[in-house]
Design an enzyme around this catalytic site. Structure first.
Site, PDB file in Angstrom:
ATOM      1  N   ASP A  26      -0.970  -0.623 -14.961  1.00 40.87           N
ATOM      2  CA  ASP A  26      -1.142  -1.928 -14.181  1.00 40.87           C
ATOM      3  C   ASP A  26      -0.860  -3.181 -15.018  1.00 40.87           C
ATOM      4  OD1 ASP A  26      -4.820  -3.585 -14.236  1.00 40.87           O
ATOM      5  OD2 ASP A  26      -2.899  -3.702 -12.685  1.00 40.87           O
ATOM      6  N   ASN A  28      -1.002  -6.336 -13.715  1.00 41.61           N
ATOM      7  CA  ASN A  28      -2.260  -7.421 -13.825  1.00 41.61           C
ATOM      8  C   ASN A  28      -3.582  -7.839 -14.229  1.00 41.61           C
ATOM      9  OD1 ASN A  28      -2.952  -6.272 -11.794  1.00 41.61           O
ATOM     10  ND2 ASN A  28      -2.178  -7.359  -9.580  1.00 41.61           N
ATOM     11  N   ASP A  30      -5.800  -5.633 -12.727  1.00 44.70           N
ATOM     12  CA  ASP A  30      -6.937  -5.294 -11.647  1.00 44.70           C
ATOM     13  C   ASP A  30      -8.025  -4.062 -11.709  1.00 44.70           C
ATOM     14  OD1 ASP A  30      -4.687  -4.966  -8.318  1.00 44.70           O
ATOM     15  OD2 ASP A  30      -5.121  -3.886 -10.691  1.00 44.70           O
ATOM     16  N   ASP A  34       0.636  -0.552 -10.474  1.00 41.17           N
ATOM     17  CA  ASP A  34       0.803  -1.488  -9.168  1.00 41.17           C
ATOM     18  C   ASP A  34       2.862  -1.461  -9.927  1.00 41.17           C
ATOM     19  OD1 ASP A  34      -0.239  -4.147 -11.094  1.00 41.17           O
ATOM     20  OD2 ASP A  34       1.359  -3.396 -12.074  1.00 41.17           O
ATOM     21  N   ASP A 103       7.813   8.305  -0.078  1.00 40.64           N
ATOM     22  CA  ASP A 103       7.550   8.830   0.599  1.00 40.64           C
ATOM     23  C   ASP A 103       7.112   8.994   2.269  1.00 40.64           C
ATOM     24  OD1 ASP A 103       4.715  10.512  -1.251  1.00 40.64           O
ATOM     25  OD2 ASP A 103       5.141  11.344   1.031  1.00 40.64           O
ATOM     26  N   ASP A 204       6.076  13.748   3.831  1.00 41.52           N
ATOM     27  CA  ASP A 204       5.093  13.770   4.390  1.00 41.52           C
ATOM     28  C   ASP A 204       4.710  15.311   5.168  1.00 41.52           C
ATOM     29  OD1 ASP A 204       2.016  14.012   2.569  1.00 41.52           O
ATOM     30  OD2 ASP A 204       1.450  13.801   5.199  1.00 41.52           O
ATOM     31  N   GLU A 261       7.679  18.674   2.116  1.00 37.60           N
ATOM     32  CA  GLU A 261       7.330  19.146   2.486  1.00 37.60           C
ATOM     33  C   GLU A 261       6.437  19.882   2.942  1.00 37.60           C
ATOM     34  OE1 GLU A 261       3.432  17.485   2.811  1.00 37.60           O
ATOM     35  OE2 GLU A 261       2.097  17.992   0.624  1.00 37.60           O
ATOM     36  N   HIS A 335       0.032  14.872  -6.590  1.00 40.05           N
ATOM     37  CA  HIS A 335      -0.751  14.505  -6.789  1.00 40.05           C
ATOM     38  C   HIS A 335      -2.188  15.214  -5.703  1.00 40.05           C
ATOM     39  CE1 HIS A 335       1.799  14.260  -3.275  1.00 40.05           C
ATOM     40  NE2 HIS A 335       0.090  14.039  -2.733  1.00 40.05           N
ATOM     41  N   ASP A 336      -1.483  16.495  -5.685  1.00 41.65           N
ATOM     42  CA  ASP A 336      -2.738  16.647  -4.434  1.00 41.65           C
ATOM     43  C   ASP A 336      -2.724  17.764  -5.527  1.00 41.65           C
ATOM     44  OD1 ASP A 336      -0.980  16.685  -1.364  1.00 41.65           O
ATOM     45  OD2 ASP A 336      -2.335  15.907  -2.582  1.00 41.65           O
TER      46      ASP A 336
HETATM   47  O1  TEU Z   1      -0.702  17.173   1.960  1.00 48.71           O
HETATM   48  C1  TEU Z   1      -0.766  18.010   2.938  1.00 48.71           C
HETATM   49  C2  TEU Z   1      -1.425  19.411   2.382  1.00 48.71           C
HETATM   50  O2  TEU Z   1      -1.009  20.543   2.771  1.00 48.71           O
HETATM   51  C3  TEU Z   1      -2.508  18.492   1.737  1.00 48.71           C
HETATM   52  O3  TEU Z   1      -4.081  18.505   2.596  1.00 48.71           O
HETATM   53  C4  TEU Z   1      -2.486  20.070   0.867  1.00 48.71           C
HETATM   54  O4  TEU Z   1      -2.883  21.142   1.380  1.00 48.71           O
HETATM   55  C5  TEU Z   1      -4.321  19.547  -0.082  1.00 48.71           C
HETATM   56  O5  TEU Z   1      -3.565  18.520  -0.194  1.00 48.71           O
HETATM   57  C6  TEU Z   1      -3.489  20.717  -1.128  1.00 48.71           C
HETATM   58  O6  TEU Z   1      -5.162  20.555  -1.515  1.00 48.71           O
HETATM   59  C7  TEU Z   1      -0.131  15.884   2.046  1.00 48.71           C
HETATM   60  C8  TEU Z   1      -0.278  15.160   1.122  1.00 48.71           C
HETATM   61  O7  TEU Z   1       0.785  15.377   0.097  1.00 48.71           O
HETATM   62  C9  TEU Z   1      -1.585  14.615   0.489  1.00 48.71           C
HETATM   63  O8  TEU Z   1      -1.418  13.930  -0.442  1.00 48.71           O
HETATM   64  C10 TEU Z   1      -2.012  13.719   1.802  1.00 48.71           C
HETATM   65  O9  TEU Z   1      -3.435  13.708   1.972  1.00 48.71           O
HETATM   66  C11 TEU Z   1      -2.288  14.440   3.327  1.00 48.71           C
HETATM   67  O10 TEU Z   1      -0.583  15.152   3.482  1.00 48.71           O
HETATM   68  C12 TEU Z   1      -1.911  14.239   4.236  1.00 48.71           C
HETATM   69  O11 TEU Z   1      -1.107  12.814   4.778  1.00 48.71           O
HETATM   70 CA    CA Z   2      -3.422  -3.798 -10.816  1.00 50.36          CA
END
Ligand code: TEU
Ligand code: CA
Length: 569
Positions: A26, A28, A30, A34, A103, A204, A261, A335-336
């Site tokens: 971050d 700035n 907040d 960013d 993405d 995605d 994905e 991130h998932d």
């Molecule tokens: O994720 C698709 C997906 O398969 C996810 O729902 C995954 O199975 C789940 O997060 C596992 O816990 C993509 C993106 O990476 C995710 O961040 C989004 O929430 C999702 O699509 C909808 O765009």
């Molecule tokens: Ca920021």
């Protein structure tokens, strides 16, 4: 003007670093990461040695699903900065020899997107058919599909007397890819960003864009309330046609990389996406290794993976991609997903050792490795006591479902959330032991993992034996040894309960990778056929390796070794 270069496969020798912009840095104060914050950290990323940066969505969004619900594909989210900030980031990254991929989220938009606002206004609106609308069946939803985030995958709209499909949140209506106008809009968005000079896309849930026209009910699995949509929406009848059209119309005109994905996709199906002769995508993210610890209720479970299953899955993908001229994406997390050292290693007594072992196991396989921000530091899962400290829509939905549908007890629910919540990956990047881990001068949008005092970039950059510098070596070895890119994969000693060993071979040499998943020291006999070969130690995560004889390795807990064996003249 598109770059009419011949497409090169630079991505086969590349390592990708994934940045979740909200949580990275971050600039700035907040409390939200960013784009200027990313620019500040480009030297850190360059020092790690990666080649490509993948940015999670940076577009205008109501943030129902943290940017995977896009309301304007050509605007930067105001929390992240401006288009000028992005153009500066792209230019600064390119000056450092770093590529940037974005993405592409085009299975669905946000319900705040102008297209959807028009689509839901009337059946006669020209945009109505941009989305998937169905009449009620006997006064109910058109089929039994459930949304990934709980509840039905259908939402009724009085104004038009129909349901619309949303495989994810109801604020994420699925686009109708059967409509050529929708496809042209997507290609236009892609050209907009490609003409700015980006280097590719992560796409995605791209394997969901073609639904079976009969929208069949799905089986009820994992004790869910609704049926699964996978059979009706994953890898549907026109998905390859659409991707070959996308490649012909857009991608083939640029020197870019693509990774799709593809949840609920087998290795054989994935080969159809990544076989370079088919001109669709360069690689896909599969989920087979991510599903090894799923339990009675699916992802949120306290089951631990089994090494035997991991060997089976990874070996299947390595061999199928090799046979079918495909290419693997190699990842432990994103991130998932939960943090690898917590999920597949040991984030207490052997955190550093197991983080290095997991990196070794993955980075010498065939494919393009992806490093999720903080993985190079051995960052761990977080355990917030209170569900209110979690942000993620998926986490809040599962909490509600476990409470109200399955009536599970709070301790078990929170245990599965500690193990699997997507917020494990989304806590702020830990830069230093200063306040808020040096991530922000303000209050972070999501609490920092309290272990940042011990685990942070500053301390690792001053420790030559840190996970950071080990990852730097992994990347350097991939860049310097062609065999890491081209060698043929062969699993070794498959039945060993504690050791994952494999080789990568070409006509003159073999890489031998030996990784221990045991919490005890292991005396490992190198298989006969390999022990006779002259070998050079390329990498090890413990010092004991320097004093080994040719047949037996003494591996510390989570020990890892990489040898280069000469086989030919
Ligand atoms: O994720 C698709 C997906 O398969 C996810 O729902 C995954 O199975 C789940 O997060 C596992 O816990 C993509 C993106 O990476 C995710 O961040 C989004 O929430 C999702 O699509 C909808 O765009
Ligand atoms: Ca920021």
């Amino acid at each position: 003007m598109s770059k009419m270069n011949k497409r090169k496969d630079w991505w086969k020798k590349s390592v990708v670093y994934q940045i979740y912009p909200k949580s990275f840095n971050d600039s700035n104060g907040d409390g939200i990461g960013d784009i200027q914050g990313i620019i500040e950290k480009l030297p850190y990323i360059k020092k790690l040695g990666v080649d490509v940066i993948w940015l999670n969505p940076i577009y205008k969004s109501p943030y129902v699903d943290n940017g995977y619900d896009i309301s304007d594909y050509k605007m930067i989210h105001e929390d992240l900065g401006t288009m000028r900030d992005f153009e500066e980031l792209l230019s600064e990254a390119h000056k450092l020899g770093l590529k940037i991929i974005l993405d592409l989220v085009v299975n669905h938009t946000s319900s705040e997107h102008p297209w959807f606002k028009k689509s839901r206004s009337s059946r006669k609106d020209p945009y109505h058919k941009y989305y998937i609308w169905k009449d009620p069946v006997d006064g109910h939803e058109p089929n039994n599909w459930g949304s990934s985030f709980g509840g039905s995958a259908w939402e009724y709209v009085e104004d038009v007397g129909q349901y619309y499909l949303h495989l994810f949140a109801k604020q994420q209506p699925d686009l109708n890819w059967e409509n050529p106008k929708v496809r042209e809009e997507v290609y236009n968005i892609m050209r907009f960003w490609l003409d700015k000079g980006i280097d590719g896309f992560r796409m995605d849930v791209i394997n969901l864009i073609s639904k079976r026209p009969d929208y069949p009910d799905g089986p009820v699995i994992q004790n869910k309330e609704y049926g699964s949509y996978y059979a009706g929406a994953a890898n549907g009848p026109r998905v390859h046609e659409f991707l070959q059209e996308m490649n012909r119309e857009v991608l083939s005109h640029y020197d870019v990389m693509t990774v799709g994905e593809a949840p609920h996709t087998s290795a054989d199906e994935a080969a159809l996406y990544t076989d370079e002769r088919r001109k669709e995508l360069d690689m896909v993210f599969h989920f087979d290794h991510m599903h090894l610890d799923y339990g009675k209720y699916g992802k949120f479970s306290d089951r631990r993976f089994k090494l035997a299953d991991l060997k089976t899955v990874m070996t299947r993908w390595q061999k199928v991609m090799e046979v079918h001229h495909g290419w693997n994406s190699l990842y432990w997390s994103n991130h998932d997903q939960a943090r690898p050292v917590s999920r597949f290693g040991n984030d207490t007594d052997y955190r550093v050792q197991s983080a290095k072992m997991l990196g070794t196991l993955l980075h010498f396989m065939q494919g393009t490795p992806y490093i999720f921000e903080g993985e190079e530091l051995g960052m761990t899962n977080v355990a917030f006591d209170n569900i209110a400290d979690y942000n993620d829509i998926e986490t809040h939905n599962i909490y509600h479902e476990f409470k109200t549908v399955h009536h599970l007890d709070e301790d078990y629910i929170m245990k599965t959330i500690h193990l699997k919540s997507r917020d494990n990956a989304r806590t702020p990047m830990q830069w230093s032991d200063k306040e808020n881990a040096g991530f922000s001068a303000g209050t972070p949008w999501l609490k920092v993992n309290p272990n940042y005092h011990e685990i942070n970039a500053a301390s690792e950059l001053s420790d030559p034996d840190s996970v950071f510098y080990y990852y730097q070596k992994l990347i350097r070895l991939r860049h310097n040894y062609e065999i890491v890119t081209t060698g043929s994969y062969q699993i070794v000693d498959e039945k060993n309960p504690d050791i994952y060993a494999y080789t990568r071979s070409d006509e003159k040499q073999k890489l031998l990778v030996v990784c221990s998943f045991s919490e005890s020291p292991i005396t490992y006999k190198i298989p006969e056929s390999l022990r006779v070969l002259p070998r050079e130690l390329l990498l090890s995560n413990d010092a004991a390796s320097e004093t080994e004889d040719s047949t037996t390795l003494r591996l510390a807990p989570y020990g890892a070794r990489v040898y280069l064996c000469k086989t030919g003249a």
